[in-house]
Design a protein around this motif. Structure first.
Motif: not given
Length: 415
Positions: A68-69, A308-314
């Motif tokens: 989705p991102a 951003t997604t890699i960072q936000d979702e650890d």
């Protein structure tokens, strides 16, 4: 011919194969399946068969399929500004470059050049090395850096290079893992040492301890550059943003240049060449390099969404943890004699070889893996893959190996 999910594609096996053979240059080889849809770590072919994608487009689809991102970023950017050429700048281009520099802890004076692929990122790096006034480059046996003429010269596999010789001159390949040979090859004529922190095409091979340190010391001693090709190992693949940041891989070494692609775009075509510090950044001046699509707003907007997604979702920690558990599970199998890699870039040596036949059996059973050599399989799944999807392959592998006889046809690498 029938249409699947409104794609407009022919889906009968004989139909799509004949159309492919008639329309697509055969340099790419014969495709194994016609894939029509993906979601997460799963893809489906035209018959409706489902596969767990353990290769992620060869380490490209970091967030899997139809994340989705990515869909949101691509849709939003396409509705505002799609392409502007390199005569202008766009907000996502600048933001992505700044984010990459920050994640790499690059010093003041560092910079990013965007391109369209890993090979192009390495072409830019090659041109940077030429601006040192030297032309000798030291590369490593087993390396793969791309198939354009410059990147091909750096690539070790003779089967790739020989049909196009004479190639770009000045490249010397040293034996893999031989620190003494590396140090001996680096002299006052050397512009750079170029290497992958982990060699992908050769079966996910890690250099011996101390090798990257030796490369840094050797280049420093003669004023040459150290270029790390992180096209496959970068963007979280090994459990760190970049493999050189992992102390067990990078050994605390800071490179002069790194090259990126694959996972950076999460499926969109983008490459990046990162220079560390003013000295290296200043080697290429305006007009000496360029690309019409450099920093394309669509690709850079998606790249931002990926980071951003890699960072936000650890997902860095997830890649390190799940990859470690997968390597442990594979190492416990008597059919596997060696497991290599880091994070979610994993190679496995088959006791009886026959990698191509095992990969074929895996595909028939719903697993996409890569027979990267005659005896080794490579997997590089999406960073969002579930435990069951990944560890399920370790459970299935003994049966897949048992289902094929040793001595099947030779395998080929991917990229």
């Amino acid at each position: 011919m029938t249409d699947t999910e409104g794609t407009g594609m022919m889906t009968g096996t004989s139909e799509w194969r004949s159309h492919h053979e008639a329309a697509i240059l055969p340099a790419l080889g014969r495709p194994q399946r016609l894939l029509v849809r993906g979601e997460g770590a799963l893809v489906w072919d035209e018959t409706g068969a489902q596969y767990v994608d353990l290769l992620a487009g060869i380490a490209v689809n970091a967030l899997g399929h139809a994340h989705p991102a990515i869909v949101e970023a691509l849709t939003a950017q396409a509705s505002t500004l799609g392409h502007i050429s390199n005569f202008f700048a766009s907000p996502p281009q600048i933001a992505l470059a700044e984010r990459i520099l920050a994640l790499a802890s690059a010093p003041v004076g560092s910079s990013v050049y965007f391109s369209n692929s890993g090979a192009e990122a390495n072409e830019a790096a090659l041109k940077i090395t030429r601006r040192t006034g030297r032309s000798k480059i030291v590369a490593v046996d087993g390396s793969f850096h791309g198939r354009t003429m410059g990147a091909l010269a750096l690539t070790a596999k003779t089967a790739y290079r020989e049909p196009f010789e004479p190639g770009v001159p000045g490249v010397v390949h040293v034996p893999f893992g031989d620190e003494a040979a590396l140090r001996a090859a680096v002299d006052a004529d050397t512009a750079a040492v170029v290497l992958e922190p982990i060699q992908g095409e050769s079966g996910v091979r890690r250099h011996p301890a101390g090798y990257l340190t030796a490369a840094r010391e050797a280049t420093d001693s003669v004023g040459a550059l150290l270029v790390l090709d992180e096209v496959q190992t970068g963007i979280g693949r090994t459990g760190s943003w970049f493999a050189f940041q992992d102390p067990h891989i990078g050994e605390g070494v800071t490179p002069d240049v790194i090259t990126l692609a694959k996972g950076l775009g999460g499926g969109m075509p983008i490459g990046a060449t990162l220079t560390f510090g003013d000295r290296v950044t200043g080697l290429l001046t305006p007009g000496q390099h360029g690309s019409t699509f450099s920093g394309n707003p669509l690709a850079t907007a998606v790249g931002l969404a990926v980071l951003t997604t890699i960072q936000d979702e650890d997902l860095l920690a997830r890649a390190a943890d799940l990859g470690g558990r997968m390597r442990t599970a594979l190492a416990a199998l008597p059919q596997i004699t060696e497991v290599s890699g880091a994070g979610l870039l994993i190679g496995m040596e088959l006791r009886d070889g026959n990698a191509k036949a095992v990969a074929g059996a895996a595909l028939d059973a719903g697993w996409i893996v890569n027979p990267v050599t005659e005896t080794r399989l490579r997997i590089a799944p999406p960073l969002i893959i579930t435990d069951d999807q990944l560890l399920g392959f370790a459970d299935a592998l003994p049966g897949l190996i048992a289902s094929v006889a040793p001595g099947a046809a030779d395998a080929e690498g991917g990229a």
